[in-house]
Design an enzyme around this catalytic site. Structure first.
Site, PDB file in Angstrom:
ATOM      1  N   TYR A   1      40.528  57.103  70.593  1.00  0.00           N
ATOM      2  CA  TYR A   1      39.492  57.447  71.563  1.00  0.00           C
ATOM      3  C   TYR A   1      39.272  58.956  71.639  1.00  0.00           C
ATOM      4  CZ  TYR A   1      40.110  52.603  73.140  1.00  0.00           C
ATOM      5  OH  TYR A   1      40.201  51.230  73.207  1.00  0.00           O
TER       6      TYR A   1
ATOM      7  N   LYS B   1      50.443  48.289  64.217  1.00  0.00           N
ATOM      8  CA  LYS B   1      50.069  47.583  62.987  1.00  0.00           C
ATOM      9  C   LYS B   1      50.550  48.403  61.795  1.00  0.00           C
ATOM     10  CE  LYS B   1      47.422  44.578  62.234  1.00  0.00           C
ATOM     11  NZ  LYS B   1      47.576  43.128  61.884  1.00  0.00           N
TER      12      LYS B   1
ATOM     13  N   ASP C   1      48.775  42.078  66.802  1.00  0.00           N
ATOM     14  CA  ASP C   1      48.142  40.760  66.915  1.00  0.00           C
ATOM     15  C   ASP C   1      49.164  39.689  67.300  1.00  0.00           C
ATOM     16  OD1 ASP C   1      49.163  41.211  64.353  1.00  0.00           O
ATOM     17  OD2 ASP C   1      47.598  40.096  63.327  1.00  0.00           O
TER      18      ASP C   1
ATOM     19  N   ASP D   1      44.944  49.344  75.576  1.00  0.00           N
ATOM     20  CA  ASP D   1      43.714  49.066  76.322  1.00  0.00           C
ATOM     21  C   ASP D   1      43.478  47.559  76.404  1.00  0.00           C
ATOM     22  OD1 ASP D   1      41.210  49.180  77.463  1.00  0.00           O
ATOM     23  OD2 ASP D   1      40.248  50.214  75.800  1.00  0.00           O
TER      24      ASP D   1
ATOM     25  N   ASP E   1      45.002  44.609  79.561  1.00  0.00           N
ATOM     26  CA  ASP E   1      44.035  43.785  80.287  1.00  0.00           C
ATOM     27  C   ASP E   1      44.314  42.295  80.090  1.00  0.00           C
ATOM     28  OD1 ASP E   1      42.571  45.758  81.566  1.00  0.00           O
ATOM     29  OD2 ASP E   1      41.317  46.129  79.822  1.00  0.00           O
TER      30      ASP E   1
HETATM   31 MG   LIG Z   1      41.280  48.072  78.998  1.00  0.00          MG
HETATM   32 MG   LIG Z   2      45.619  38.988  63.159  1.00  0.00          MG
END
Ligand SMILES: [Mg+2]
Ligand SMILES: [Mg+2]
Lengths: 369, 369
Positions: free
Chosen positions: B142, B193, B226, B250, B254
């Site tokens: 970001y 990752k 993931d 982020d 959530d």
């Molecule tokens: Mg968020």
């Molecule tokens: Mg995946």
């Protein structure tokens, strides 16, 4: 009736076993005159390496280019841990994806009513769930340059990954998503982080432009990726098609798949560019599950994800919607009838092996025919 | 007894109303001799803009630097849609984060037993859930440069975002995660990752090094982002502390918050560097919910996330664990007793307003004292 050129690449581990059940379903469709196939078969992964020293041969690649669609079982296994990196089993699959330019990864998250209790979500939130995540597969932060780790002067290191998207990459996957939505419930949610990422800003713009140019009959909604993650957990049935980039798709497709409670039962597709002569989109279909070398050869693997991959090929490559519907209904019927392989077995159900599940699906197909 | 210098920034919308209930709890703790505070108060957001033309004044910033911790209500509202971009209400919060170098965002996902049925997950999977996500907040994709959209020659555009992490950024947040884990259930899951990202590779290496250097008493597990998303949905109670980068944090924070079914009830913290004189870590505490201008001034807002933010400050800034435990137990007790503000009301419960919920929490504190 059109004859569909289908290349079967059973691969490693449980791949050949589950592919054997697909062949029985193909034969059934052929025999009933419901669809006509010209089948080729070849090796991929460790099996190809053992045969020719490469994870996929040039002959197999030629067949892949000639095929209307490819069905792949699975690749990999501990047997090939020590082969050279560029010849490892996964490299065969990566070459197929790269050479066929398979840029659109389709990850359905379907929840069979008979298995809804396996979900961690409440039954009413997932029963009958049918979401399709369309993930950009060849661009984004996993491939962009620079992609480096640099030694700084003070013993510190700096790592860099670069997320790059060009308009054409977003345009083509947006088109795939809108066209798929038209064959489903006609709704697309496009997901990015335009509030903090330039690639997200371009993603949103281009998806909106593609929508306005050709697809205004499809409902389009934009959601931030974190909101989309929340909504998937809160009320997944609100979604039809979700289109997103490589990284967000990596996470959201797995979250969505896990919602179904039957991750090992899900098929997937990777679609590519349009082949010039046939006008057909290049496509590879495969189960989400892996080669599972620990249970390979024991006849206990669940063939449903592999058979579901054939149904996806019928639907998305061959336009054989009726045949696809029949197969998917047969899978749902068999599950409703209580048949379970070991991976999804629960008390009071009928335990079957790989070919037993194939038998049950064929019987269900016969019953409905 | 140490006196804690606490700056209150009620902000906009429902901020002042929910902060008023926090003040009652602070008075209660003071009166009982359970903790001692020196309270300052100032404006932030639209309220500050209306007063001085800036979303936070220099005086307020000076108080922020002098404080041991800051409690912030909420900023923003339609009233300030047309103020200059750099003076918008959110810019006040962003300046606090930037100037105080608040690099560690703590997002607890707690599920009160009385509200477990509001979760989309089955009750047994979330009842008593207590996960803490530690998200890197000032680096990553970001903020990295280049961050551009370029016109290409053929009408195409290219968008670029850059994910950059240096060792020191990962080291300091890893330390925060391990130290927090020691005050909890002593387990950290680090998520990235590394299989496809260089920043993930460095993240994993540095977290492992920090672990080996000082924190081997804390259990450390690495999960791909993931997989972590899947595990959060499948079995969230397996987690204690999750530490991850800005982007994955982020989304995962959530998703985790949504699992609790009571997103609007959750507090958060943003921790920064160690202040040299006091040795105390700079810290700002705030509810996850926003300013909710639609219900502002009506006395119906739920003050629990704001009061929970005070409990977090007591726990993480002031080391007042007993007082934090009391407040959190009082909140759980009030919910178990059936008290509900409008946002969490369900049939058969006792509906209360903002101050009614404050009354109930004070009564519960009295009862347990
Ligand atoms: Mg968020
Ligand atoms: Mg995946």
């Amino acid at each position: 009736m059109a004859t569909h050129k289908l290349l079967l690449l059973p691969g490693d581990g449980i791949g050949p076993e589950v592919m054997a059940e697909v062949k029985r379903v193909i034969d059934w469709l052929d025999r009933r005159g419901l669809a006509s196939f010209a089948i080729e078969e070849d090796l991929v992964g460790g099996a190809a390496y053992d045969s020719c020293g490469q994870p996929i041969s040039e002959e197999a690649m030629a067949k892949a280019f000639a095929a209307d669609a490819i069905l792949l079982g699975a690749v990999g296994g501990t047997k090939w841990t020590h082969v050279p990196y560029e010849a490892r089993p996964e490299a065969g699959l990566l070459r197929l994806r790269k050479d066929l330019q398979l840029f659109a990864n389709l990850r359905p998250a379907m929840c069979y009513p008979a298995l809804a209790d396996a979900s961690s979500l409440k039954r009413e939130l997932v029963e009958g769930l049918d979401v399709l995540i369309v993930r950009e597969l060849t661009g984004g932060v996993y491939f962009g340059e620079p992609k480096t780790i640099t030694d700084l002067s003070d013993g510190q290191k700096r790592a860099i990954d670069t997320q790059v998207y060009e308009s054409y990459e977003i345009e083509r996957i947006a088109r795939v998503a809108f066209e798929l939505a038209r064959t489903r419930r006609n709704k697309v949610v496009s997901t990015e982080k335009h509030n903090v990422m330039k690639t997200g800003l371009l993603w949103k713009q281009v998806v909106s432009e593609v929508h306005g140019s050709n697809y205004e009959d499809v409902e389009l909604e934009h959601q931030l990726a974190d909101s989309c993650g929340m909504q998937l957990v809160r009320a997944p049935k609100q979604f039809d098609v979700i289109v997103t980039d490589n990284l967000f798709g990596d996470i959201l497709s797995d979250v969505a798949a896990m919602l179904t409670g039957s991750l090992g039962m899900l098929p997937s597709a990777s679609l590519g560019g349009i082949e010039e002569v046939s006008g057909r989109r290049r496509a590879l279909y495969e189960p989400v599950h892996g080669a599972a070398p620990d249970i390979a050869g024991k006849g206990v693997a669940n063939p449903i994800a592999m058979i579901g991959s054939l149904a996806m090929a019928l639907r998305y490559s061959f336009g054989e919607l009726a045949a696809a519907d029949r197969i998917e209904a047969a899978i749902a019927g068999v599950l409703a009838g209580g048949f379970r392989t070991a991976d999804i077995y629960s008390e009071g159900k009928t335990r079957v092996g790989t070919s037993g599940m194939g038998d049950a699906i064929l019987a269900e197909l016969d019953k409905a025919a």
